[in-house]
Scaffold this active site. Structure first.
Site, short mmCIF file in Angstrom:
data_model
loop_
_atom_site.label_atom_id
_atom_site.label_comp_id
_atom_site.label_asym_id
_atom_site.label_seq_id
_atom_site.Cartn_x
_atom_site.Cartn_y
_atom_site.Cartn_z
N LYS A 44 0.84 -0.86 -0.04
CA LYS A 44 -0.09 0.05 -0.17
C LYS A 44 0.88 1.15 0.04
CE LYS A 44 -3.55 2.74 1.03
NZ LYS A 44 -4.57 3.14 0.01
N CYS A 126 -2.48 10.01 -6.27
CA CYS A 126 -3.58 9.83 -5.37
C CYS A 126 -4.77 10.88 -5.50
CB CYS A 126 -2.91 9.67 -4.09
SG CYS A 126 -4.37 9.54 -2.66
#
Ligand code: DHB
Length: 269
Positions: A44, A126
């Protein structure tokens, strides 16, 4: 059957591995990947310190794909560095997503000193940090960011470390040469195309509401919805790199569920 491949000097027994996302956040999930058929284990996106992420509900799945606004919940870079020796069966890649350039520099500084890390994917895309845009949509900002990273971090301390970038989807064809002209200034080994399609909105007509809580319901769209955009981004970067004779590998990501999806990505480059 699996297809051998390589990311530059790294030979891999198969061409499939996990995307950095909600299911590679803790050691249990990462060890499960280490025992799976995945060709490598990718974490992650890590920030400098642990984060709880955005308020829930923040992930929603349906037939055509998913929407998420997780907000980078993760254990912090030291966790992902500390567990590196426990990933025993496969190369271990860490996704890096500092909330600021200074944070990214600190994360990279630690990461290059860890010989159990085979690669890094610097996340420039992101969509879910409240109040922040996607870095890789701002060409000047992306160039400055990469310039500072490659002029500050002593990558020579870990000469075999693979360095890649996670890019957002681009939609207009003129972006591909523009982005490529920035990337080629730096020693980048691979790019991953694509991150989720930012700031989509799924609406539930029954409850007359959005399905996730953060950002008024807006989040990154993944799954079947985005495969055609993923294929196009892989194709366009592949063609641009070929045209400019650049050795940057392209990793396909987005809407992959079956072998046929993988075959389509392979056909695109
Ligand atoms: C998150 C979402 C992304 O698309 C990404 O690249 C990194 C983090 C998130 O919300 O946690």
């Amino acid at each position: 059957m699996s297809l051998e491949t390589n990311i530059r000097h790294l030979l891999l027994p198969g061409c499939i591995y996990n995307a950095s996302g909600p299911r590679c956040t803790d050691i249990k999930e990462l060890l499960k990947l280490d025992k799976s058929e995945s060709a490598l284990v990718l974490s992650k996106s890590a920030t400098l310190v642990k984060r709880e992420g955005n308020p829930k509900p923040r992930y929603f799945d349906h037939d055509l794909g998913s929407i998420n606004s997780m907000g980078l919940p993760n254990e912090g870079i030291n966790y992902y560095l500390f567990l590196a020796p426990t990933i025993k069966n496969k190369p271990y890649f860490i996704s890096v997503n500092g909330l600021t350039l200074q944070d990214t520099l600190k994360i990279l500084n630690g990461t290059i000193r860890n010989k159990n890390v085979t690669g890094i994917e610097i996340n420039l895309s992101c969509p879910n940090i409240i109040g922040k845009g996607q870095l890789a949509y701002d060409m000047t900002e992306m160039d400055t960011y990469l310039h500072t990273i490659f002029n500050t971090i002593e990558f020579s301390l870990h000469p075999t470390l693979l360095i890649g970038l996670k890019l957002p989807p681009y939609f207009d064809l003129h972006w591909y040469p523009m982005v490529t002209n920035i990337l080629k200034k730096y020693p980048i080994h691979f790019i991953t195309c694509i991150n989720s399609l930012g700031n989509g909105l799924l609406v539930d007509s029954e409850s007359e509401s959005v399905v996730i809580k953060p950002k008024g319901g807006m989040g990154g769209i993944g799954g079947k919805y985005i495969k055609p955009i993923g294929l196009s981004n892989v194709r366009n970067f592949y063609l641009e790199f070929e045209k400019q004779n650049l050795k940057i590998d392209v990793i396909g990501c987005g809407g992959i569920e079956t072998g046929l999806d993988i075959f389509e990505y392979i056909l695109c480059g």
